[in-house]
Enzyme design. Sequence first.
Site, mmCIF file in Angstrom:
data_model
loop_
_atom_site.group_PDB
_atom_site.id
_atom_site.type_symbol
_atom_site.label_atom_id
_atom_site.label_comp_id
_atom_site.label_asym_id
_atom_site.label_seq_id
_atom_site.Cartn_x
_atom_site.Cartn_y
_atom_site.Cartn_z
ATOM 1 N N LYS A 1 0.840 -1.205 0.000
ATOM 2 C CA LYS A 1 0.000 0.000 0.000
ATOM 3 C C LYS A 1 0.872 1.251 0.000
ATOM 4 C CE LYS A 1 -3.869 1.962 2.684
ATOM 5 N NZ LYS A 1 -4.719 1.779 3.887
ATOM 6 N N SER B 1 -9.666 1.870 3.095
ATOM 7 C CA SER B 1 -8.791 2.602 2.215
ATOM 8 C C SER B 1 -7.783 1.726 1.449
ATOM 9 C CB SER B 1 -8.033 3.658 3.012
ATOM 10 O OG SER B 1 -7.139 3.054 3.922
ATOM 11 N N SER C 1 -9.806 -0.438 7.277
ATOM 12 C CA SER C 1 -9.213 -0.234 5.951
ATOM 13 C C SER C 1 -8.557 -1.462 5.326
ATOM 14 C CB SER C 1 -8.189 0.899 6.005
ATOM 15 O OG SER C 1 -8.846 2.136 5.995
#
Lengths: 490, 119
Positions: A79, A154, A178
């Site tokens: 990420k 996210s 997330s």
Amino acid sequence: MKLWDKTLLELHKLLSSREVSSIELLDSVLQRIHEKEPSINAYLCLMEQAARKQAETADRRFQKKENLTYLTGIPIAVKDNICVQDYPTTCASKMLKNFIPPYNATVVEKLLDSGAVLLGKTNMDEFAMGSSCENSAFGPTRNPWDTSCVPGGSSGGSAASVAAGEAVGALGSDTGGSLRQPAAFCGVVGLKPTYGIVSRYGLIAFASSLDQVGPLARSSFDCSKILQCIGGYDPKDATSVQLEISELENNDYFQKDNSQKYLEEIKNRIIGIPEEFLNEGTDSDVKQAVTQAADCLESLGAKVVMVNLSSLKYALSTYYLIASAEASSNLARYDGVRYGLRISKEKSGEMFKTTRSDGFGKEVQRRIMLGTYALSSGYYDALYLKAQKLRHLIKQDFDKAFQKCSLFLTPTSPTAAFKIGEKISDPLTMYLSDIYTIPANLAGIPALSVPVGFSSKNLPISVQLLAPRFQDFLLLMVGSFLEKLSLEIP
Amino acid sequence: MDPYQVTPELVKHIAALASLDLTPKEEMQFSKELNRILDHIKHLQSINTEEVEPVFHTSWTLNRLRKDEENPSLPPSMILRNAPEREGNLFKIPPVLEMTSKGDDSEAFSEEDKTSNGL
């Protein structure tokens, strides 16, 4: 050779037996990435050249049979809020568009040490604030199961990359869901580890008392191997728990390598379903999935009971005060002085303001505003301090409930993936999609999302399992019985 | 003063604290949105927390001090690579304070200071 659709475990076996090489595996995954990216947009940056070198090194390790781990030669996505030295780490924000970290996050160092191959950096909601990946400054990621839908957020890029076969596993972060909510929307497994067992060093801070790095993969077993790699005490993270991951591995049921033994572990366990978790806003498809998961656990000999966790009613509100307050403080560092965007002005004060207003997206600004307000003189006691007291009540409520039950079973998200654009204009509705995932962050306990089926619209549906602190491997073991892994990758 | 409601004036004040430059339109928009969020979390005030201690984080660790040992840190060149503007080994920013012709204090730094600051 088509290799991108296999699990980490399958690939580890193929690599160990030298039936395939790390380079072949990397080529297969890269080919898949180039095929799928135009429609998915999971990656913000690909690291092809470095990945090739890492794959060659992994192959040499296999040749010499030295330093082999489950992750050696396995292509992993990271990420974009986790620092990888010499590659852009943008947090999907205009503010950090040109930021090149001078060091690796501890989790990245650990991946590299284990011989993993880093594919690239994945898309996300800006500064990890959002539940749909639409808050990225570089365009949304799309759900591989239906490209008109969001992948969740996210960590939407990480979840979509694994679901689409563009990575074998991925790292994400979880502040209020997330990792788990995008895992659920994309039909993959996602674990938010116990707070403190995975280092946050090099993870760009959103809300430090809630943030955790964790794995996304195609099975609970795969997640357990990534957790083993990235977990453990790190002196560089002041909130890191002084426990080696091997101490937790005493609870690693997969190491016992005997499914009969796991079954013994499930038998007679009491698993609670908190009534508060099945509220009105939850889709019937999702409720049904929880019931089916409960039936499955009962058929294995567990006892499923309904429980009361009354403090959960105020978890979401508590979370938005604490997370925003911490975010407003953490994001004060972006002022255009040392790194990131600078909008030049004649005076420093003007430069700070203009840089911040131009560099942060709307959702980030909204949370900075709410957090600054909650911490400001005259409102601190009524808002921020109140929320921290409520967090204590939530934690106590969990502690008490865990005396009766060893695990909780809940939905991961009230709905399956929603359409792109459906909730973006209404922040409050968006926040509600995290209602089931937030309590675990407030209590610091581990939580796992596993796919269990499909909705009437053929979108993945998952359930969530919660356990007491340090029971991460128990979660993964129980998850392995519930998970229905899709045989076909979208 | 109801903590669960903000006026546009208060929003302006918060924006100044947060170092954000909002247009009048954005001020109105944020007032509306913050009020909606605050209205949603208003139910918190009815919960009695008088006897409850706050919990600031959940890792149950106390302040942990590192050993007082010298360790290599990253070289300045690596750190400054990301600087929007630099001069020598310093981050360069626009003036913070007003310069007046009378108060021009460029002489206030000795040559030695300048050298030790890397100028």
